[in-house]
Design an enzyme around this catalytic site. Structure first.
Site, PDB file in Angstrom:
ATOM      1  N   GLY A  12       0.831  -1.204   0.000  1.00  0.00           N
ATOM      2  CA  GLY A  12       0.000   0.000   0.000  1.00  0.00           C
ATOM      3  C   GLY A  12       0.863   1.251   0.000  1.00  0.00           C
ATOM      4  O   GLY A  12       1.917   1.303  -0.639  1.00  0.00           O
ATOM      5  N   GLN A  13       0.407   2.248   0.744  1.00  0.00           N
ATOM      6  CA  GLN A  13       1.093   3.544   0.764  1.00  0.00           C
ATOM      7  C   GLN A  13       2.519   3.437   1.290  1.00  0.00           C
ATOM      8  O   GLN A  13       3.468   3.896   0.649  1.00  0.00           O
ATOM      9  CB  GLN A  13       0.299   4.518   1.644  1.00  0.00           C
ATOM     10  CG  GLN A  13      -1.075   4.886   1.106  1.00  0.00           C
ATOM     11  CD  GLN A  13      -0.964   5.972   0.065  1.00  0.00           C
ATOM     12  OE1 GLN A  13      -0.525   5.734  -1.061  1.00  0.00           O
ATOM     13  NE2 GLN A  13      -1.369   7.164   0.439  1.00  0.00           N
ATOM     14  N   ASP A  34       1.382  -8.604  -1.776  1.00  0.00           N
ATOM     15  CA  ASP A  34       0.107  -8.052  -1.311  1.00  0.00           C
ATOM     16  C   ASP A  34      -0.978  -9.034  -1.740  1.00  0.00           C
ATOM     17  O   ASP A  34      -0.800  -9.790  -2.694  1.00  0.00           O
ATOM     18  CB  ASP A  34      -0.157  -6.668  -1.921  1.00  0.00           C
ATOM     19  CG  ASP A  34      -1.150  -5.843  -1.093  1.00  0.00           C
ATOM     20  OD1 ASP A  34      -0.733  -4.848  -0.455  1.00  0.00           O
ATOM     21  OD2 ASP A  34      -2.364  -6.206  -1.077  1.00  0.00           O
ATOM     22  N   ARG A  83      -5.378   4.182   9.859  1.00  0.00           N
ATOM     23  CA  ARG A  83      -6.438   4.948  10.548  1.00  0.00           C
ATOM     24  C   ARG A  83      -7.193   5.860   9.606  1.00  0.00           C
ATOM     25  O   ARG A  83      -6.643   6.326   8.612  1.00  0.00           O
ATOM     26  CB  ARG A  83      -5.805   5.850  11.609  1.00  0.00           C
ATOM     27  CG  ARG A  83      -5.323   5.127  12.787  1.00  0.00           C
ATOM     28  CD  ARG A  83      -5.056   6.095  13.903  1.00  0.00           C
ATOM     29  NE  ARG A  83      -3.719   6.685  13.864  1.00  0.00           N
ATOM     30  CZ  ARG A  83      -3.319   7.640  14.665  1.00  0.00           C
ATOM     31  NH1 ARG A  83      -4.178   8.175  15.534  1.00  0.00           N
ATOM     32  NH2 ARG A  83      -2.084   8.102  14.615  1.00  0.00           N
ATOM     33  N   ARG A  89      -5.073   4.384  17.039  1.00  0.00           N
ATOM     34  CA  ARG A  89      -4.386   3.204  16.499  1.00  0.00           C
ATOM     35  C   ARG A  89      -5.012   1.928  17.064  1.00  0.00           C
ATOM     36  O   ARG A  89      -5.117   0.922  16.371  1.00  0.00           O
ATOM     37  CB  ARG A  89      -2.902   3.254  16.855  1.00  0.00           C
ATOM     38  CG  ARG A  89      -2.161   4.419  16.216  1.00  0.00           C
ATOM     39  CD  ARG A  89      -0.730   4.478  16.690  1.00  0.00           C
ATOM     40  NE  ARG A  89       0.011   5.595  16.127  1.00  0.00           N
ATOM     41  CZ  ARG A  89       0.094   6.795  16.696  1.00  0.00           C
ATOM     42  NH1 ARG A  89      -0.525   7.055  17.827  1.00  0.00           N
ATOM     43  NH2 ARG A  89       0.799   7.749  16.117  1.00  0.00           N
ATOM     44  N   ASN A 121      -0.158  -1.136  12.635  1.00  0.00           N
ATOM     45  CA  ASN A 121      -0.689  -0.721  13.938  1.00  0.00           C
ATOM     46  C   ASN A 121      -1.828  -1.614  14.406  1.00  0.00           C
ATOM     47  O   ASN A 121      -2.474  -2.243  13.584  1.00  0.00           O
ATOM     48  CB  ASN A 121      -1.210   0.727  13.822  1.00  0.00           C
ATOM     49  CG  ASN A 121      -0.117   1.740  14.056  1.00  0.00           C
ATOM     50  OD1 ASN A 121       0.734   1.563  14.912  1.00  0.00           O
ATOM     51  ND2 ASN A 121      -0.136   2.822  13.279  1.00  0.00           N
ATOM     52  N   HIS A 176       3.744   2.847  21.062  1.00  0.00           N
ATOM     53  CA  HIS A 176       3.438   3.763  19.944  1.00  0.00           C
ATOM     54  C   HIS A 176       1.958   4.142  20.008  1.00  0.00           C
ATOM     55  O   HIS A 176       1.146   3.728  19.208  1.00  0.00           O
ATOM     56  CB  HIS A 176       3.762   3.077  18.619  1.00  0.00           C
ATOM     57  CG  HIS A 176       3.560   3.974  17.425  1.00  0.00           C
ATOM     58  ND1 HIS A 176       4.204   5.177  17.286  1.00  0.00           N
ATOM     59  CD2 HIS A 176       2.802   3.832  16.324  1.00  0.00           C
ATOM     60  CE1 HIS A 176       3.834   5.734  16.143  1.00  0.00           C
ATOM     61  NE2 HIS A 176       2.984   4.942  15.544  1.00  0.00           N
TER      62      HIS A 176
HETATM   63  P1  A3D Z   1      -2.427   0.913   3.092  1.00  0.00           P
HETATM   64  O1  A3D Z   1      -2.054   1.892   2.063  1.00  0.00           O
HETATM   65  O2  A3D Z   1      -3.879   0.591   3.286  1.00  0.00           O
HETATM   66  O3  A3D Z   1      -1.632  -0.448   2.785  1.00  0.00           O
HETATM   67  C1  A3D Z   1      -1.861  -1.613   3.470  1.00  0.00           C
HETATM   68  C2  A3D Z   1      -1.755  -2.752   2.471  1.00  0.00           C
HETATM   69  O4  A3D Z   1      -1.902  -3.995   3.167  1.00  0.00           O
HETATM   70  C3  A3D Z   1      -2.841  -2.741   1.377  1.00  0.00           C
HETATM   71  O5  A3D Z   1      -2.256  -2.692   0.086  1.00  0.00           O
HETATM   72  C4  A3D Z   1      -3.581  -4.051   1.597  1.00  0.00           C
HETATM   73  O6  A3D Z   1      -4.027  -4.660   0.387  1.00  0.00           O
HETATM   74  C5  A3D Z   1      -2.509  -4.880   2.274  1.00  0.00           C
HETATM   75  N1  A3D Z   1      -3.047  -6.049   2.970  1.00  0.00           N
HETATM   76  C6  A3D Z   1      -4.224  -6.178   3.622  1.00  0.00           C
HETATM   77  N2  A3D Z   1      -4.348  -7.432   4.094  1.00  0.00           N
HETATM   78  C7  A3D Z   1      -3.209  -8.088   3.746  1.00  0.00           C
HETATM   79  C8  A3D Z   1      -2.744  -9.401   3.956  1.00  0.00           C
HETATM   80  N3  A3D Z   1      -3.469 -10.308   4.624  1.00  0.00           N
HETATM   81  N4  A3D Z   1      -1.544  -9.731   3.458  1.00  0.00           N
HETATM   82  C9  A3D Z   1      -0.788  -8.820   2.780  1.00  0.00           C
HETATM   83  N5  A3D Z   1      -1.199  -7.578   2.547  1.00  0.00           N
HETATM   84  C10 A3D Z   1      -2.384  -7.220   3.042  1.00  0.00           C
HETATM   85  O7  A3D Z   1      -1.866   1.348   4.529  1.00  0.00           O
HETATM   86  P2  A3D Z   1      -0.475   2.099   4.859  1.00  0.00           P
HETATM   87  O8  A3D Z   1       0.602   1.517   4.026  1.00  0.00           O
HETATM   88  O9  A3D Z   1      -0.711   3.559   4.854  1.00  0.00           O
HETATM   89  O10 A3D Z   1      -0.293   1.668   6.396  1.00  0.00           O
HETATM   90  C11 A3D Z   1      -0.017   0.323   6.721  1.00  0.00           C
HETATM   91  C12 A3D Z   1      -0.050   0.105   8.224  1.00  0.00           C
HETATM   92  O11 A3D Z   1       0.980   0.857   8.850  1.00  0.00           O
HETATM   93  C13 A3D Z   1      -1.344   0.532   8.922  1.00  0.00           C
HETATM   94  O12 A3D Z   1      -1.716  -0.442   9.868  1.00  0.00           O
HETATM   95  C14 A3D Z   1      -0.982   1.838   9.597  1.00  0.00           C
HETATM   96  O13 A3D Z   1      -1.781   2.095  10.733  1.00  0.00           O
HETATM   97  C15 A3D Z   1       0.448   1.564   9.976  1.00  0.00           C
HETATM   98  N6  A3D Z   1       1.261   2.749  10.256  1.00  0.00           N
HETATM   99  C16 A3D Z   1       2.213   2.643  11.209  1.00  0.00           C
HETATM  100  C17 A3D Z   1       3.037   3.720  11.496  1.00  0.00           C
HETATM  101  C18 A3D Z   1       4.083   3.582  12.548  1.00  0.00           C
HETATM  102  O14 A3D Z   1       4.908   4.452  12.691  1.00  0.00           O
HETATM  103  C19 A3D Z   1       4.111   2.414  13.411  1.00  0.00           C
HETATM  104  C20 A3D Z   1       2.888   4.917  10.800  1.00  0.00           C
HETATM  105  C21 A3D Z   1       1.919   5.002   9.827  1.00  0.00           C
HETATM  106  C22 A3D Z   1       1.103   3.904   9.551  1.00  0.00           C
END
Ligand code: A3D
Length: 321
Positions: A12-13, A34, A83, A89, A121, A176
């Site tokens: 994802g992002q 993914d 989120r 979180r 998270n 966190h």
């Molecule tokens: P996003 O862009 O939604 O990407 C998440 C990806 O996970 C998507 O492409 C989904 O298709 C994929 N996914 C869902 N289920 C599965 C699975 N079973 N197996 C493999 N891939 C899967 O989210 P994001 O990249 O913006 O954020 C990802 C995570 O990081 C989230 O939980 C956020 O809350 C977390 N996060 C953590 C921080 C820290 O500093 C700890 C900061 C920002 C975000």
């Protein structure tokens, strides 16, 4: 020397920026997994097609099959939902625990010797769950949060003092979540305490404290500030940059001292929980936890944060994980 291999679970992002940064820095070959069909293939193809411009030879591959992560030296996990405005979180616990369990099973089977950095998270609970499902040695399983939270804190300090952020050292410990603990007393600009610089700037200790308190509060809420502005997701550039700095220290055995969510076995008076603490990161993962003295106020804040992590882990157990 053969290049190292990093598997990104989640495209994802954050996953997209991770792949880009790893390629640009020529840190390792990248496999992005993914569950969404074509997404990781499309993202890695796009980044690979910039290789001529970026002058990088790393190989990037997108996949929907776990077998492609075989032989990964390092795994970075972002699978899960982010989120939305108004969410904490911890609200992600149920959904992301289910995802993390399946990810852990895939990584256990296909990259059993890897070192793992988790970003999903709620961070400390997801790290706990991943380690429980895989049974990987604790040293090889950690969470990224502190590097980002500390960078946010350092950024606010640099803006306030009008100095280069490169000279600011500041660290955030604890879970966190909103109870994280920015260490104000240790924050410094090339060795000069930030509190002293604030007191000189304002000529008034009370005003200096007020300014520091505001920076601490902004640091604690910094993730939410970005979520509120983006509206459709959470921060993605800075978490990726933070995880890449950890990955670099591990793959290049730099032994950098950074805060990370690490398993505590008596350090800081905590037993059996993952909490954000200073660690040394090298080729073996978390090579050691570094303790430091805390005054009563810092200790109380850290204890509160640890309690929050413990509560989250209990909630996760109640959900059956
Ligand atoms: P996003 O862009 O939604 O990407 C998440 C990806 O996970 C998507 O492409 C989904 O298709 C994929 N996914 C869902 N289920 C599965 C699975 N079973 N197996 C493999 N891939 C899967 O989210 P994001 O990249 O913006 O954020 C990802 C995570 O990081 C989230 O939980 C956020 O809350 C977390 N996060 C953590 C921080 C820290 O500093 C700890 C900061 C920002 C975000």
């Amino acid at each position: 020397m053969a290049r190292k291999k990093i598997a990104l679970i989640g495209g994802g992002q954050i996953g997209g920026v991770l792949a880009q940064l790893i390629a640009q820095k020529e840190l390792a070959d990248v496999v992005m997994f993914d569950i969404v069909e074509d997404l990781p293939q499309g993202k890695t193809l796009d980044i690979a097609e910039a290789s001529r411009i970026d002058r990088t030879d790393v190989v990037l591959k997108g996949t929907n099959e776990y077998k492609d992560i075989d032989g990964a030296d390092l795994v970075i996990i972002t699978a899960g939902v982010p989120r939305k405005p108004g969410m904490s979180r911890d609200d992600l616990l149920d959904t992301n625990a289910k995802i993390m369990k399946s990810v852990a099973e895939g990584v256990k089977e296909h990259a059993p010797n890897s070192i793992v950095i988790i970003i999903s998270n709620p961070l400390d609970a997801m790290v706990t769950l991943f380690q429980k499902v895989t049974g990987f040695p604790h040293q090889r399983v950690m969470g990224q949060a502190g590097v980002l939270d500390s960078s946010r804190f350092a950024t606010f300090i640099a803006w306030e003092l009008d100095v280069s952020v490169q000279d600011v050292n500041a660290m955030v410990l604890g879970g966190h979540g909103d109870t994280m603990v920015p260490l104000t007393r240790y924050a410094n600009v090339n060795g000069i305490p930030v509190m002293e610089m604030l007191e000189r700037k304002y000529g008034d200790a009370a005003k200096a404290k007020e300014v520091m308190d505001a920076m601490v509060q902004r640091t604690k809420m910094a993730g939410g500030e970005v979520v509120k502005l983006l509206k459709t997701g959470s921060a993605f550039y800075s978490p990726a940059a933070a995880a890449v700095s950890m990955a670099t220290s591990i793959l290049k055995d730099q032994k950098r001292l950074m805060p990370a969510s690490a398993y505590l076995q008596g350090e800081f008076g905590v037993n059996g929980y993952y909490v954000g603490v200073p660690v040394v990161l090298g080729e073996n993962g978390v090579e050691r936890v570094v303790e430091l003295s805390l005054n009563d106020e810092e200790r109380a804040a850290l204890d509160k944060s640890i309690k929050a992590v413990e509560g989250l882990v209990e909630d996760m157990k109640r959900l059956g994980y």
